[in-house]
Scaffold this active site. Structure first.
Site, PDB file in Angstrom:
ATOM      1  CB  SER A 181      -0.921   0.016   1.225  1.00  0.00           C
ATOM      2  OG  SER A 181      -1.715  -1.136   1.251  1.00  0.00           O
TER       3      SER A 181
HETATM    4  N1  SAM Z   1      -0.278  -5.387   4.158  1.00  0.00           N
HETATM    5  C1  SAM Z   1       0.387  -5.616   2.917  1.00  0.00           C
HETATM    6  C2  SAM Z   1       1.740  -4.960   2.823  1.00  0.00           C
HETATM    7  O1  SAM Z   1       2.124  -4.231   3.759  1.00  0.00           O
HETATM    8  O2  SAM Z   1       2.420  -5.208   1.824  1.00  0.00           O
HETATM    9  C3  SAM Z   1      -0.431  -5.231   1.724  1.00  0.00           C
HETATM   10  C4  SAM Z   1      -1.494  -6.190   1.485  1.00  0.00           C
HETATM   11  S1  SAM Z   1      -2.135  -6.355  -0.134  1.00  0.00           S
HETATM   12  C5  SAM Z   1      -2.884  -4.796  -0.404  1.00  0.00           C
HETATM   13  C6  SAM Z   1      -3.462  -7.474   0.292  1.00  0.00           C
HETATM   14  C7  SAM Z   1      -3.002  -8.851   0.694  1.00  0.00           C
HETATM   15  O3  SAM Z   1      -4.114  -9.552   1.244  1.00  0.00           O
HETATM   16  C8  SAM Z   1      -2.497  -9.695  -0.464  1.00  0.00           C
HETATM   17  O4  SAM Z   1      -1.225 -10.173  -0.179  1.00  0.00           O
HETATM   18  C9  SAM Z   1      -3.530 -10.833  -0.553  1.00  0.00           C
HETATM   19  O5  SAM Z   1      -2.984 -12.058  -0.997  1.00  0.00           O
HETATM   20  C10 SAM Z   1      -4.004 -10.904   0.889  1.00  0.00           C
HETATM   21  N2  SAM Z   1      -5.300 -11.543   1.110  1.00  0.00           N
HETATM   22  C11 SAM Z   1      -6.447 -11.439   0.385  1.00  0.00           C
HETATM   23  N3  SAM Z   1      -7.419 -12.176   0.957  1.00  0.00           N
HETATM   24  C12 SAM Z   1      -6.883 -12.729   2.081  1.00  0.00           C
HETATM   25  C13 SAM Z   1      -7.391 -13.604   3.093  1.00  0.00           C
HETATM   26  N4  SAM Z   1      -8.652 -14.055   3.095  1.00  0.00           N
HETATM   27  N5  SAM Z   1      -6.555 -13.977   4.089  1.00  0.00           N
HETATM   28  C14 SAM Z   1      -5.268 -13.552   4.115  1.00  0.00           C
HETATM   29  N6  SAM Z   1      -4.738 -12.758   3.174  1.00  0.00           N
HETATM   30  C15 SAM Z   1      -5.529 -12.332   2.178  1.00  0.00           C
END
Ligand code: SAM
Length: 219
Positions: free
Chosen positions: A66
């Site tokens: 993000s």
């Molecule tokens: N917090 C992260 C960072 O600092 O880089 C950014 C996260 S990215 C915007 C969203 C993440 O959520 C992705 O890596 C995706 O694979 C994960 N994601 C989506 N659905 C999820 C779920 N049900 N459980 C865990 N992770 C999930």
């Protein structure tokens, strides 16, 4: 500090001043954490020159790290205390978990993508973030065995607030989560007290999908 270390330190100072403080983030602990965590270590080498720019970046697997301001905004809203146990859903690059780890006692972070989970767990270990616990799985059902949490941060957009996460929030606990359609969401803050759950809106945002049992269906 070697030359490149000083260069990144200067880029972080400027990121905090021009992108984060300038937009109204004030909590000194959050600003310090954003000045401390080496964001460039969490992005792909080919994008390292853009690590401190004012936008999200791709991290592979069609996911993103993000924008720095959004990380600061969500972190400030979460009001993390040094004794807090925090749950993050969506480990991604690990950057947000590292920022939270500067502020909290322990951070549990869940990632559903195996490639990102394996890569990020190694990076966080190598960097010495011993108060971060990485879990692989569907974060929409939370982490019952470690609940309740003082703070829960969801870093992917949900169609609605997953009930298991609300249930795993302690009294006095805060949750921040983007909720809405797949193309745009409202950043929502929940606060639990003895009377129940209170909700406030923090503004519009745009995140990748939260996919899982209590999120969007996988395509
Ligand atoms: N917090 C992260 C960072 O600092 O880089 C950014 C996260 S990215 C915007 C969203 C993440 O959520 C992705 O890596 C995706 O694979 C994960 N994601 C989506 N659905 C999820 C779920 N049900 N459980 C865990 N992770 C999930």
């Amino acid at each position: 500090m070697e030359i490149s270390g000083r260069r990144y330190q200067r880029l972080r100072e400027s990121m905090v001043k021009n992108q984060i403080e300038a937009r109204g983030i004030k909590d000194p602990r959050v600003l310090d954490a954003m000045r401390t965590v080496p964001r460039h270590e969490f992005v792909n080498e080919s994008l390292i020159d853009q690590a401190y720019n004012d936008h999200p970046l791709p991290i592979g697997e069609q996911q993103t790290i993000s924008q720095p301001y959004i990380v600061a905004l969500m972190t400030e809203a979460l009001q993390v205390d040094q004794d807090d146990r925090v749950l993050e859903i969506g480990t991604g690059s690990g950057y947000q978990a590292a920022v939270l780890a500067e502020l909290a006692y322990r951070v549990y972070t869940i990632e559903r993508n195996r490639t990102l989970y394996d890569r990020t767990r190694q990076i966080l270990e190598k960097m010495g973030y011993y108060n971060i616990v990485c879990r692989y799985g569907d974060g929409t059902i939370g982490c019952k065995e470690e609940a309740p949490f003082d703070a829960i941060l969801v870093t992917a957009g949900a169609p609605e607030i997953p009930k298991p996460l609300v249930d795993q929030l302690d009294v006095g606990g805060r949750m921040v989560i983007p909720v809405g359609s797949s193309s745009s969401q409202m950043l929502v803050k929940l606060y639990r007290d003895e009377k129940g759950i209170h909700q406030t809106d923090l503004g519009g945002c745009r995140f990748v999908k939260l996919i899982g049992q209590r999120g969007w269906k996988a395509e």
